[in-house]
Design an enzyme around this catalytic site. Structure first.
Site, PDB file in Angstrom:
ATOM      1  N   PHE A   1      43.085  35.342  43.857  1.00 40.86           N
ATOM      2  CA  PHE A   1      43.885  36.102  42.886  1.00 40.86           C
ATOM      3  C   PHE A   1      45.312  36.325  43.353  1.00 40.86           C
ATOM      4  O   PHE A   1      46.201  36.582  42.558  1.00 40.86           O
ATOM      5  CB  PHE A   1      43.223  37.468  42.613  1.00 40.86           C
ATOM      6  CG  PHE A   1      43.513  38.499  43.671  1.00 40.86           C
ATOM      7  CD1 PHE A   1      44.670  39.269  43.605  1.00 40.86           C
ATOM      8  CD2 PHE A   1      42.668  38.686  44.755  1.00 40.86           C
ATOM      9  CE1 PHE A   1      44.957  40.202  44.593  1.00 40.86           C
ATOM     10  CE2 PHE A   1      42.948  39.605  45.743  1.00 40.86           C
ATOM     11  CZ  PHE A   1      44.103  40.365  45.664  1.00 40.86           C
TER      12      PHE A   1
ATOM     13  N   LYS B   1      39.502  25.795  39.359  1.00 41.21           N
ATOM     14  CA  LYS B   1      38.785  27.033  39.011  1.00 41.21           C
ATOM     15  C   LYS B   1      39.611  28.178  39.599  1.00 41.21           C
ATOM     16  O   LYS B   1      39.480  28.522  40.779  1.00 41.21           O
ATOM     17  CB  LYS B   1      37.375  26.984  39.622  1.00 41.21           C
ATOM     18  CG  LYS B   1      36.304  27.807  38.946  1.00 41.21           C
ATOM     19  CD  LYS B   1      36.540  29.279  38.900  1.00 41.21           C
ATOM     20  CE  LYS B   1      36.414  30.020  40.197  1.00 41.21           C
ATOM     21  NZ  LYS B   1      36.970  31.408  40.112  1.00 41.21           N
TER      22      LYS B   1
ATOM     23  N   GLU C   1      39.310  34.637  38.527  1.00 41.49           N
ATOM     24  CA  GLU C   1      39.000  35.236  37.221  1.00 41.49           C
ATOM     25  C   GLU C   1      39.725  36.570  37.032  1.00 41.49           C
ATOM     26  O   GLU C   1      39.656  37.179  35.982  1.00 41.49           O
ATOM     27  CB  GLU C   1      37.482  35.392  37.050  1.00 41.49           C
ATOM     28  CG  GLU C   1      36.791  36.353  38.019  1.00 41.49           C
ATOM     29  CD  GLU C   1      36.470  35.756  39.395  1.00 41.49           C
ATOM     30  OE1 GLU C   1      37.236  34.908  39.900  1.00 41.49           O
ATOM     31  OE2 GLU C   1      35.446  36.190  39.976  1.00 41.49           O
ATOM     32  N   ARG C   2      40.440  37.029  38.109  1.00 43.54           N
ATOM     33  CA  ARG C   2      41.089  38.343  37.988  1.00 43.54           C
ATOM     34  C   ARG C   2      42.468  38.260  37.343  1.00 43.54           C
ATOM     35  O   ARG C   2      42.917  39.219  36.736  1.00 43.54           O
ATOM     36  CB  ARG C   2      41.182  38.995  39.373  1.00 43.54           C
ATOM     37  CG  ARG C   2      39.817  39.512  39.810  1.00 43.54           C
ATOM     38  CD  ARG C   2      39.901  40.274  41.090  1.00 43.54           C
ATOM     39  NE  ARG C   2      39.274  39.520  42.166  1.00 43.54           N
ATOM     40  CZ  ARG C   2      39.305  39.863  43.436  1.00 43.54           C
ATOM     41  NH1 ARG C   2      39.933  40.946  43.808  1.00 43.54           N
ATOM     42  NH2 ARG C   2      38.712  39.134  44.343  1.00 43.54           N
TER      43      ARG C   2
ATOM     44  N   SER D   1      38.711  34.306  50.576  1.00 43.05           N
ATOM     45  CA  SER D   1      38.257  35.083  51.730  1.00 43.05           C
ATOM     46  C   SER D   1      37.360  34.236  52.636  1.00 43.05           C
ATOM     47  O   SER D   1      36.761  33.246  52.194  1.00 43.05           O
ATOM     48  CB  SER D   1      37.504  36.323  51.241  1.00 43.05           C
ATOM     49  OG  SER D   1      36.385  35.911  50.479  1.00 43.05           O
TER      50      SER D   1
ATOM     51  N   CYS E   1      47.902  36.525  52.333  1.00 42.38           N
ATOM     52  CA  CYS E   1      47.161  36.057  53.515  1.00 42.38           C
ATOM     53  C   CYS E   1      48.076  35.944  54.722  1.00 42.38           C
ATOM     54  O   CYS E   1      47.615  35.843  55.843  1.00 42.38           O
ATOM     55  CB  CYS E   1      46.510  34.715  53.234  1.00 42.38           C
ATOM     56  SG  CYS E   1      47.725  33.443  53.003  1.00 42.38           S
TER      57      CYS E   1
ATOM     58  N   GLU F   1      40.085  42.312  57.805  1.00 42.14           N
ATOM     59  CA  GLU F   1      41.245  42.134  56.922  1.00 42.14           C
ATOM     60  C   GLU F   1      41.217  43.255  55.877  1.00 42.14           C
ATOM     61  O   GLU F   1      40.259  43.370  55.114  1.00 42.14           O
ATOM     62  CB  GLU F   1      41.144  40.776  56.225  1.00 42.14           C
ATOM     63  CG  GLU F   1      42.331  40.485  55.324  1.00 42.14           C
ATOM     64  CD  GLU F   1      42.205  39.142  54.606  1.00 42.14           C
ATOM     65  OE1 GLU F   1      41.103  38.822  54.113  1.00 42.14           O
ATOM     66  OE2 GLU F   1      43.212  38.426  54.528  1.00 42.14           O
TER      67      GLU F   1
END
Ligand code: NAD
Length: 498
Positions: free
Chosen positions: A148, A172, A175-176, A225, A280, A382
């Site tokens: 996201f 893909k 979805e957020r 992640s 990240c 994290e």
């Protein structure tokens, strides 16, 4: 509230199955529904990619690159619209959204050099009348799964390069915050990409599993992640796929006693709190060499962290917006509780922030911890939020040992004026991307991006030269045209020059 659609075979299509909510994190309201693709929908995308592949792989690389030139222009023309969509669904500021788009466009520019990067290697006369060359051929149908936090940039790390290399791509996205990703893919369609070469399917684990299990999908690029990166790497490599899976991070900045502290503080503020720490490559640990450095750093950071300008990402002139979801906000808050309970000194507490006019938004203020130690969860894990941890050590060697012992190895940096210290750091640190007085050492598009240790599963980094290798396979061709007049006897020994 609108329903976001998939993009398959050049058309926007609905999905009759499950869907998920998409929030505006600044208001806390659901603004869209996103479909979660079924296996049938994924198969539709795979079928269209498979059908498009033979013609696309045989399209000259220079013509494939021309599509990317037009795509770059369209991205630049639509910068404001794309940034607005990113900011509305992710929460980051408009300036930050424009910045990620620009870094994404750099990857499109690199893809424009397809005829150059796909030239291959040639050796004439490797034996009598024998020439040899290596060709870099596309894999076929390949897929990407993205997080996201960079809905524009991370997909652009993947498909422009995969596509100019002659592959067909299924994306893909997260979805957020899927709207900017979808718009960008539509712009590539508008730039002249043939139908089926790029599809965008929204979804969750079900969609990802369908891509992993499909025999037609030859390679998977993943960014997200670490637990999911590891899952995708192991499941997909088990099925013989090529995988690059980039995972999470805990990025340390080392502050040496001779560092230009004011510059280091400015750099740290942006690197730790920009995008609400949801990067990240965000710096989440400042390792101070000596108590004097730590005390001076804390004294300079405290007023600046308290003064962070926080509000709806779509407003102008802010430093930080909200976190992406209420769940993300609560998770970060939980880490702060945990740090306090573990004995770290919370010198700025960002919990419980309310932004006037946006009381339902997913906001947190910046937080700063001093005297964090390596066994604490806030150090080990994290956090992915606006929280900076200060760790105190006595030497550069101790700082490097700390970093090398951490499970992640994505990015790191050192602030110093000492060339010898910087050189030692660059040589010995076990991290994939290193900055010297550069807080976010994200490689430019013609170098490659990737961490070490549990920040990357796979051999090849993302984009740049490694990206070309990842999305192509080498074919070595050895060719001989015997001279008409000669006849050579059979040779039973292994062919060699002597
Ligand atoms: P995430 O791992 O939750 O999701 C990433 C993608 O995986 C999404 O498309 C999601 O739909 C999918 N997914 C989620 N759960 C899944 C499951 N159980 N099975 C299969 N697929 C699943 O990550 P996120 O929260 O979207 O992004 C933040 C994370 O990404 C952070 O850990 C951050 O460090 C990392 N990240 C890493 C890099 C890098 O280059 N190393 C870059 C950006 C973000």
């Amino acid at each position: 509230m609108s329903l976001i659609q998939h993009l398959i075979n050049g058309e926007l299509v609905n999905d009759s199955g499950r869907s998920a909510d998409v929030y505006n994190p600044s208001t806390g309201q659901v603004i869209h529904q996103v479909p979660l693709a079924s296996r049938e929908t994924i198969q539709q995308a795979i079928d269209s990619a498979k059908a498009a592949f033979p013609a696309w792989r045989n399209t000259p690389a220079a013509k494939r690159a021309q599509v990317m030139f037009r795509f770059k222009q369209l991205l630049e023309q639509n910068e404001a619209r794309i940034s607005q969509l990113i900011s509305e669904e992710h929460g980051k500021t408009l300036e930050d959204a424009a910045g990620e788009l620009k870094r994404g466009i750099e990857n499109v520019e690199y893809a424009c050099s397809a005829p150059e990067i796909l030239k291959g290697e040639y050796s004439r006369n490797v034996g009598p009348n024998i020439d040899a060359w290596s060709d870099f051929q596309p894999l076929g149908v390949v897929a990407g799964i993205t997080p996201f936090n960079f809905p524009a940039m991370v997909p652009l790390w993947m498909y422009p390069l995969a596509i100019v290399c002659g592959n067909c791509f299924i994306l893909k996205p997260s979805e957020r915050d899927p709207s900017s990703t979808l718009l960008i893919a539509q712009l590539l369609q508008e730039a002249g990409l043939p139908k089926g070469v790029l599809s965008v399917v929204h979804g969750d684990k079900g969609a990802v599993d369908a891509l992993i299990e499909a025999p037609e999908v030859k390679a998977l690029s993943f960014v997200g992640s670490t637990p999911i990166a590891e899952y995708i790497y192991s499941e997909a490599t088990k099925r013989g796929k090529r995988v690059q899976a980039l995972g999470g991070a805990k990025n340390h900045a080392v502050l040496m006693p001779d560092a230009d502290l004011d510059n280091a503080v400015s750099a740290l503020m942006g690197a730790a709190y920009g995008s609400c720490g949801e990067r990240c490559m965000a710096i989440s640990v400042a390792v101070c060499v000596g108590d004097q450095v730590a005390d001076a750093l804390i004294a300079k950071l405290v007023p600046q962290v308290k003064a962070l300008k926080i509000g709806a990402g779509t407003s102008c002139g802010l430093d930080m917006g909200p976190l992406v979801t209420g769940q993300a906000r609560d998770k970060v808050s939980g880490y702060i509780d945990d740090g306090v309970a573990a004995g770290a000194e919370l010198v700025v507490d960002g919990r419980g922030l309310s932004v006037a006019g946006h009381e339902e938004g997913f906001f947190l203020g910046g937080s700063l911890f001093d005297r964090v130690t390596p066994e604490m969860r806030i150090y080990k894990e994290e956090i992915f939020g606006p929280v900076l941890c200060v760790v105190r050590v006595n030497s550069l060697e101790a700082a490097m040992q700390l970093i090398n012992d951490h499970e992640y190895g994505n990015g790191t940096c050192i602030f110093t004026r000492d060339g010898e210290a910087a050189r030692l750091f660059c040589d010995e640190i076990e991290v994939g991307m290193v900055g010297v007085n550069v807080p976010l050492p994200v490689p430019v598009a013609y170098h490659s991006f990737g961490g070490w240790k549990r920040s990357l599963f796979g051999d090849l980094h993302a984009y740049g030269p490694d990206g070309v290798r990842f999305y192509t396979r080498r074919k070595a061709i050895t060719q001989r045209w015997p001279q008409r007049a000669s006849h050579e006897a059979s040779q039973f020994a292994f062919p060699s020059l002597s």
